[in-house]
Every structure is written in C-alpha cells, then in structure tokens.
Scaffold this active site. Structure first.
Site, PDB file in Angstrom:
ATOM      1  N   ASP A  85     -12.237 -16.154   6.062  1.00  0.00           N
ATOM      2  CA  ASP A  85     -12.902 -15.130   6.667  1.00  0.00           C
ATOM      3  C   ASP A  85     -11.667 -14.108   6.909  1.00  0.00           C
ATOM      4  O   ASP A  85     -10.519 -14.155   6.901  1.00  0.00           O
ATOM      5  CB  ASP A  85     -13.787 -15.408   7.530  1.00  0.00           C
ATOM      6  CG  ASP A  85     -15.074 -14.299   7.813  1.00  0.00           C
ATOM      7  OD1 ASP A  85     -14.748 -13.224   7.589  1.00  0.00           O
ATOM      8  OD2 ASP A  85     -16.016 -14.937   8.303  1.00  0.00           O
TER       9      ASP A  85
ATOM     10  N   ASP B 116     -21.384  -7.652   5.852  1.00  0.00           N
ATOM     11  CA  ASP B 116     -22.383  -8.608   5.870  1.00  0.00           C
ATOM     12  C   ASP B 116     -23.769  -7.992   5.472  1.00  0.00           C
ATOM     13  O   ASP B 116     -24.220  -7.103   5.959  1.00  0.00           O
ATOM     14  CB  ASP B 116     -22.683  -9.137   7.262  1.00  0.00           C
ATOM     15  CG  ASP B 116     -21.291 -10.213   7.513  1.00  0.00           C
ATOM     16  OD1 ASP B 116     -20.226 -10.030   6.636  1.00  0.00           O
ATOM     17  OD2 ASP B 116     -21.171 -10.971   8.504  1.00  0.00           O
TER      18      ASP B 116
HETATM   19  C1  GLA Z   1     -18.429 -12.906   8.783  1.00  0.00           C
HETATM   20  C2  GLA Z   1     -18.854 -13.211   7.496  1.00  0.00           C
HETATM   21  C3  GLA Z   1     -20.148 -13.796   7.180  1.00  0.00           C
HETATM   22  C4  GLA Z   1     -20.028 -15.264   7.887  1.00  0.00           C
HETATM   23  C5  GLA Z   1     -19.605 -14.972   9.666  1.00  0.00           C
HETATM   24  C6  GLA Z   1     -19.559 -16.273  10.211  1.00  0.00           C
HETATM   25  O1  GLA Z   1     -19.276 -11.870   9.422  1.00  0.00           O
HETATM   26  O2  GLA Z   1     -18.507 -12.056   6.643  1.00  0.00           O
HETATM   27  O3  GLA Z   1     -20.316 -14.279   5.762  1.00  0.00           O
HETATM   28  O4  GLA Z   1     -19.107 -16.009   7.485  1.00  0.00           O
HETATM   29  O5  GLA Z   1     -18.484 -14.120   9.599  1.00  0.00           O
HETATM   30  O6  GLA Z   1     -19.033 -15.715  11.669  1.00  0.00           O
END
Ligand code: GLA
Length: 395
Positions: free
Chosen positions: A126, A183
């Site tokens: 991430d 997301d």
């Molecule tokens: C980010 C990523 C998600 C998930 C969250 C976890 O937002 O884009 O896919 O992995 O972190 O905290």
C-alpha cells in the site's frame, strides 16, 4: 514473480476490514475448494491490513497479532498451501499501513525475509504515510528488489491507487499488478466511477503488469467493511464483466462462506474468466462506428475523448483468433433502453472480407451469427452483454 495472466483470489478487506483471524482464513480456504472456486482459477487467499501488533518487537520485526493469529503466519500459510492455494499478505511503503499498523519503509529486507520464511506467495503493498521526500517509484523499487532477493517467489501487488503517475513507472519495478484506482465501495456509483476511469487508460494495462481496479464487491449486498448501499444483481453482473473484460486481477471481496448460488455462478462464469485469463493479453479497444472521413488524432488532444464512456462497446482479440465483445450500458436513466449497434468493420472485419462473427453469449450460451456486418442489442441501464465471437464465413 512473473505471472502472465491476472491473479485471481480472495481478499479479507472489503468485508472484514480489521476483523480478521485465523479461523476466517482457514474456513475461507476450505470454501474456495469446496465451491469449485479454486478449480475455476481463484488461487490466492490474501490477508489485508490489520494482521500485526501495533508495534514491532525488540528486534524491529513485525509480529502477527497473537489474538488474531494464535499459531503465527507460517501455520496459516501451511494450511492454505495444503489446500492447493497460495497465500498473500499485506504491507505498506510508508511508516504505517493505512490502518495505522507498522509498515515496511526502512525495513524492506527484514520484512521480505519474514514474509518468505512464513511461506508468503503474494504481497499487496500500500501507499499510506509514505515519506514525502522519497518518490513513489523509489518506494516501490525498494520493496521490489527486496522481494526479488528474499529467496522465495513472491508476486508483488502494488497498491498506490494510480497516484503520482504510477502508470508511468510501475512496470520498472517488476510489480505484477498495480492498483490503478482509488478504493471501491459496494455501490453502483463506485463501480461506474472506477470503470470509466479505466476506460480512459486502456494502453497502460498489459502483459505481466495488470491494471488492478480493486477488489470485487460482487455478492457483498451492502454487508461488511466497504458495504455501503449494495448493488442489484445486474449491477454485480456488469461489475464482474467489466473487471474481467478489462483484464483486472479478480479478488473476491464478499464473505464466501455465505454467498448465494447466484454470486457463485457469476464468479465462476467460464466465458468471463476465459477472457480475463487470456494468455495473449491484448489491449481492449473501443469499437467506434467508422466514419466516411475517419477522424485524425490531433496531437495534444485526448485520444479517448471521442468514445462514449457511458456506453462503451469494447473488443479484445484473444489468443485463439476469437474476439471478445463487451457492450455495457453504464447510463443511469430509467427511461432509456440503449439500442446498441455493433459494427464488424470496427473490429477489422469488413463485409468485403467475406467473413463474419458467430457470437456466443457469455451468460446464456446462445449462439447467433452476425448478418450484413452489424447487429443490434437493447440493453437496460446498468446491464451488459458479453460474447466470444468466432470468425466464420459470412455465407
Ligand atoms: C487502502 C487500500 C485498500 C486496503 C486498505 C487497508 O485504502 O487501497 O485496498 O488495503 O488500505 O487499510
């Protein structure tokens, strides 16, 4: 690790968020097998954020939370492997993960070694809380090189949400997939938003480094971590078809222990998976109506501007000479049923070739031959049609 088709699997985040533990992972591994999802190609079980303690130990090592994972990660990995599946974990290029747990910046070699020793096959990486003095491409190279030297084949799944021009530099790192969107949440608005952004970036997808449009919300029905308002069955169908067609990795995000027959059937749709897993991975393209005076691409103008992003008709040349066709109605008006026209000359099959397409419907199996170079469809909002077209003599 080199993998020439998009990764398929299941990830904890969309439904479970921080609420993860050993039995959830073990049960989900069992379910992937008993439902036939493994046979269909879903091979990775991925634990997302929130698996560790909030602090590293006295030797600066990451520590799996003993309440969530009482037997440690090797135990979980061994179980997953014993089911013929692969095991994925998560870290982050910053000082902390997005959920506020310790991340890998400055610890890349220790962490890569730990993941290797546990039997990890896949690392989602991430982009939260990263040092602003170090550019993204360096952050991803740091971990990529650590993984390439950790003694185990670990597929690198970059997750920088398309930020900081990821698309320009991500292939340099050796990442196998890269999150090209923000997301997802379980709503039509989110699906449409992510899909239309990808329809403007088709040239950045490609063999060995696939556009990851984020985990699937199919079958979530408004439950869980990114549950939100939920979607209709047509919306889940169109979501899955778009992700499959556009070559995204397909990571299931619902609670597979409780999924309906309908969800399972969609996730196992053979034709959509066949298109997604095509070994030639050729870029999808818009089938635009050919004009008498074909528009020239003027340098500096947006190539995609001339294509209808809400009503895309797409094609992909597959590895066996067939052509995948996807027709998607992403408009939101209740009133209109879109009358879509597929013209075969727009895929390079003009009538003068003497050939046409025999279309097999991905959802019904119905077979139809295109006559006179074009075919019409009526598609309600949020619905779609997907076909595999075989090139056959017109007469
Ligand atoms: C980010 C990523 C998600 C998930 C969250 C976890 O937002 O884009 O896919 O992995 O972190 O905290």
């Amino acid at each position: 690790m080199v993998k020439n088709v998009p990764a398929l699997g299941w990830n904890t985040w969309n439904t479970f968020g921080t609420n993860i533990n050993e039995s959830l992972i073990l049960e989900s591994a069992d379910i992937l097998v008993s439902t036939g999802l493994r046979e269909a190609g879903y091979e990775y079980i991925v634990i997302d954020d929130c698996w560790s303690l909030r602090q590293r130990d006295e030797n600066d090592q990451l520590v799996p939370d003993p309440e969530k994972f009482p037997h440690g990660m090797k135990y979980v990995a061994d179980y997953v492997h014993s089911k013929g599946l692969k095991f994925g974990m998560y870290s982050c290029a910053g000082f902390m993960t997005c959920g506020g747990y310790p991340a890998s910046y400055g610890h890349e070699y220790d962490d890569a070694k730990a993941f290797a020793s546990w039997g990890v096959d896949f690392l989602k990486y991430d982009y939260c809380f990263h040092p602003c003095t170090v550019p993204g491409h360096i952050l991803y190279k740091r971990m990529a090189l650590a993984l390439q030297n950790c003694g185990r084949d670990i597929l690198f799944s970059a997750c920088s949400w398309g930020a900081d021009d990821t698309k320009i530099w991500i292939k340099e790192t050796g990442a196998n997939m890269w999150r090209s969107t923000g997301d997802i949440n379980d709503s039509w608005a989110s699906i449409k938003d992510l899909a239309t952004s990808q329809l403007r970036a088709l040239e950045y997808n490609g063999m060995g480094c696939f556009n990851d449009m984020d985990m699937l919300v199919v079958g979530m029905n408004a439950k869980g971590n990114v549950g939100f308002v939920g979607c209709t069955p047509e919306e889940y169908k169109t979501h899955f078809a778009l992700w499959a067609f556009l070559g995204s990795p397909l990571m299931i995000g619902c609670d597979i222990r409780e999924m309906s027959e309908e969800t399972l059937a969609l996730l196992k749709n053979k034709t959509l998976l066949r298109i997604n897993q095509d070994t030639a991975y050729r870029q999808p393209f818009f089938c635009a109506k050919l004009e008498r005076n074909p528009e020239k691409i003027v340098p500096g103008t947006d190539y995609y501007e001339k294509y209808p992003l809400e009503t895309p008709i797409l094609a992909r040349f597959l590895d066996d000479g067939t052509v995948a066709i996807g027709i998607f109605n992403l408009t939101d008006s209740d009133a209109t049923i879109w009358s879509a026209t597929l013209q075969l000359d727009a895929i390079g099959l003009g009538e003068d070739t003497g050939m046409t397409l025999e279309l097999t419907d991905a959802f019904t199996g119905e077979v139809r031959k295109v006559r006179n170079g074009c075919i019409h469809f009526r598609i309600p909002k949020h619905d779609c049609k997907v076909f595999i077209g075989k090139v056959v003599p017109a007469k």
